[in-house]
Structures are given as structure tokens and as C-alpha cells.
Design an enzyme around this catalytic site. Structure first.
Site, PDB file in Angstrom:
ATOM      1  CD  GLU A 299     113.251   2.714  39.935  1.00  0.00           C
ATOM      2  OE1 GLU A 299     114.121   2.449  40.784  1.00  0.00           O
ATOM      3  OE2 GLU A 299     112.131   2.169  39.923  1.00  0.00           O
TER       4      GLU A 299
ATOM      5  CG  ASP B  29     107.138   1.036  40.551  1.00  0.00           C
ATOM      6  OD1 ASP B  29     108.359   1.278  40.600  1.00  0.00           O
ATOM      7  OD2 ASP B  29     106.643  -0.052  40.914  1.00  0.00           O
TER       8      ASP B  29
ATOM      9  CG  ASP C 188     104.073  -2.605  42.787  1.00  0.00           C
ATOM     10  OD1 ASP C 188     105.279  -2.700  43.068  1.00  0.00           O
ATOM     11  OD2 ASP C 188     103.373  -3.589  42.486  1.00  0.00           O
TER      12      ASP C 188
END
Length: 395
Positions: free
Chosen positions: A271, A186, A352
Site C-alpha cells: 500500500e 499489509d 489485516d
């Protein structure tokens, strides 16, 4: 699989070499703009002009008195720029890029490409066409043993530094031994990366460290009149050197980081962020650009392809931050200033790290159920793992 790899080095040309290269860069820009103008005018007349036609135009231009200076430089970079223009139009017609733009003397990247007929490489000495002595290259790392470059690209950045890029096959690049390690990644601003293992990698903030020096140099440049000549050029060069220092440090850090992640893990899940839209936020644009999320992703993807690793991009609409990685409950709205939160099941999450764990779980679902790695609107044949529908059961 044989990987073609570019090795970039800095070199210090002599005065004669610098003058020759500057003339070559100017001629490359001139030919590119002339060919683009000719193709644009032909398109307005509903005529198609391809690479062969522009190559014939180049021969005719060299015979004119106005463009006779094109004969003073090597013809190889001029032909290569026409091939690059053809590639740009091919990407435009395939809707992969915008319409080609004219090259600017001050803003566009200065580069010239030489194929094997335009240079001589022997015993670690590179000599370009129209030159009598080899370039003074600083060999910061050796080329692969027993290979010769197929393409040489000479470029000059805004700070006035000269670089040469040698494209050659690297037999040392081969798939790494298979591993059972997988990691969710992330990206963020407070920490550059948060891994599903719980590790957090600090954000170096290279631009912030040199922000005061850069602001001072930019103020000094703004006080120079545009017709100030050497003084303005000196101030502009100082600003460019600071920006180059920031970019070099950022690129070096990302290369070390991505190489480590690819070597340690077989599957890497990230992502699918739209950074182009995110930088439109004026409050976060500077920090996002300094973090260089797009560069991180591109490095991760091509290194994964080199070394036989799987890089999976999860749908950007997947609620990775609001989803409890323990019980699967999705929370309501969660502002960016909320860094830790407690789920109804009693589990307290770091925002996170929890997002990284959820990304890992969604990425593993991709490998199991065969879902697409991108949203359905961008990959017609696949579907995102977060948009899989559960088949209806008959009563």
C-alpha cells in the site's frame, strides 16, 4: 544488468588514523558549509555558481592563511563534498528535495568519500590517502571475487563507531527464476506484516524492548550540565549506543524479511502509505517509527529491482480494510480497534488479512489493465487501479 552494491564493514582505527579521519571529517564539513554559503550569497545577487566555480574557490581557500589547514588532509574527500553539494542543488531545482542545509558538527552525519585516486585496495587491505598503514577492518562477509571498489566512504556514527562502505559491482546479483507466486502485504502495528496467504509476521518492537534502558540513559544525560565536558559526553555516548543497538536489530530483521519475500514471490503488492503524515499522530508516532514502514518499502523495491521481481504500490485511498474480499461489499466506518468483522454475505474477516487479499487483487489488476502504481497526481501518465473508470456503454 550489472548491479553496483555497497558493502559496509566496521573497522577499528589506530589513534593516528582516528585523528587523521577526524581532521578529514571536519575539513569536509567546513568546505561544504563554505561552498553552500558562497552559492547562497551568489544566488541572492542573481548569479549562478556551479561545481567548477566552487572547485576554484577551494583552491583559493587553501592558499589563505586562515584555511591553510585544508592542505593537511586528502583533497579527494573535499572535492567529493563539492560534488555532493552540486547534486543537492540539482535535486532542489528539480523540486525533488528542499534547499540544502548547512552541516552541523553535532547533528549531521559524519562521512567522507574517497574515489580510486584516494585509496589503495590490494589483497583485502584498504589504505586511505595520507595514511601509512591499512585500516583494521572486520571482514564480516567477503567482497565479490575479482572485483575492486570504485568508491570508499568512511563514516562515524553518534556512538563513536567507525564504518567503511565499499561500492563495487556485484556479478552475483542477477534475476531469480520466474515464479507464478504473488502476495499482498499489509503493514500494521499489532503484527508487522499480514500476508494474503493468511500468514502474520509478529512485530518485534525493538524500541519497546530497550525503552527502559533508553529512558534511564536519557534521564542520566539530562542531569549533566552542558558544560560538564567528559561526563556529559560519556552519558551522551551511552544513549547513542542504545539507539544504535535498536537500529541495528531493526535493520537486520527487515533485511531478512524482505529477502525472504522477494525470493519466494514474483509479484509483491503493498500500500502506498504516507508515513511522513502518519507520524504526525502523537499517539501512534512512536510505534510507526519503530515499525519502520518506509525502510521496509525501500528495501523491498530495490531488492525487487535486483532480482527481477515486480513491486506494486496500490493507491493509499483504496479501502482495503473495509472491502469484503469475498463479495466486494464496502463497509461503513471501521475504527482501528475493530480487528475482525462480519460482512453481510456472512463471511467473517480478519481485518489485516482481508486488507492484504484486497491489495493483492488490486495489484493484479494493475498488471492486467496497465494502471499506474501510484495516484494520478504523482504520476501524470498513469492512473491508479482503484480509480479506473468503466467506459460508458451506448444504448
Amino acid at each position: 544488468m550489472c548491479v553496483k552494491r555497497a558493502f559496509k564493514y566496521r573497522f577499528y582505527p589506530t589513534d593516528a588514523q582516528a585523528a587523521e579521519l577526524s581532521r578529514t571529517l571536519g575539513c569536509v564539513r567546513k568546505v561544504y558549509n563554505l561552498a553552500l554559503a558562497a552559492r547562497t550569497e551568489a544566488w541572492a545577487r542573481q548569479e549562478r555558481v556551479n561545481y567548477n566555480a566552487t572547485s576554484a574557490m577551494l583552491t583559493a581557500w587553501k592558499k589563505t592563511e586562515e584555511l591553510a589547514f585544508l592542505n593537511d588532509v586528502s583533497s579527494v574527500p573535499l572535492q567529493q563534498c563539492l560534488r555532493h553539494l552540486q547534486t543537492a542543488f540539482s535535486n532542489f531545482f528539480a523540486k525533488r528535495a528542499k534547499y540544502p542545509r548547512f552541516k552541523s558538527k553535532k547533528k549531521s552525519r559524519k562521512s567522507a568519500e574517497y574515489t580510486t585516486s584516494g585509496f589503495r585496495f590490494c589483497d583485502g587491505r584498504l589504505t586511505l590517502a595520507k595514511m601509512n598503514e591499512p585500516l583494521g577492518i572486520v571482514w564480516s562477509r567477503p567482497l565479490p571475487e575479482g572485483v575492486s571498489p570504485s568508491t570508499v566512504t568512511v563514516s562515524q556514527d553518534a556512538a563513536g563507531r567507525w564504518f567503511v562502505s565499499l561500492l563495487c559491482e556485484d556479478p552475483a546479483v542477477s534475476p531469480l527464476p520466474a515464479s507464478d507466486q504473488a502476495v499482498g502485504i499489509d503493514v500494521g502495528l499489532e503484527h508487522l506484516l499480514a500476508l494474503s496467504t493468511g500468514e502474520k509476521i509478529a512485530n518485534p518492537r525493538h524500541e519497546r524492548k530497550d525503552r527502559a534502558r533508553l529512558a534511564k540513559a536519557q534521564r542520566n544525560l539530562s542531569r549533566k550540565a552542558k558544560g560538564d565536558g567528559a561526563n556529559r559526553e560519556k552519558a551522551r555516548r551511552k544513549v547513542a549506543k542504545i539507539c544504535a543497538r535498536i537500529a541495528d536489530r531493526r535493520r537486520d530483521h527487515l533485511h531478512k524479511l524482505t529477502t525472504r519475500l522477494v525470493r519466494e514471490n514474483q509479484t509483491l503488492v503493498i500500500e502506498d502509505l504516507t508515513v511522513r503524515n502518519m507520524v504526525k499522530n502523537r499517539s501512534l508516532a512512536r510505534a510507526i517509527s519503530d515499525a519502520a514502514w518506509s525502510d521496509f518499502r525501500s528495501m523491498l523495491e530495490y531488492k525487487g529491482a535486483w532480482y527481477g521481481r515486480e513491486v506494486i504500490a496500490v493507491d493509499r485511498f483504496f479501502p482495503s480494510s473495509k472491502l469484503c474480499s469475498h463479495c466486494g461489499t464496502v463497509q461503513g466506518t471501521m475504527p482501528l480497534d475493530v480487528r475482525t468483522w462480519t460482512c453481510e454475505c456472512g463471511r467473517t474477516h480478519d481485518r489485516d488479512v482481508n486488507a492484504a487479499r484486497n491489495l493483492l487483487a488490486a495489484g493484479l489488476a494493475v498488471t492486467v489493465c496497465g494502471a499506474g502504481v501510484r495516484p494520478q497526481r504523482r504520476t501524470p501518465g498513469g492512473q491508479s487501479a482503484t480509480k479506473q473508470k468503466t467506459p460508458r456503454r451506448e444504448p
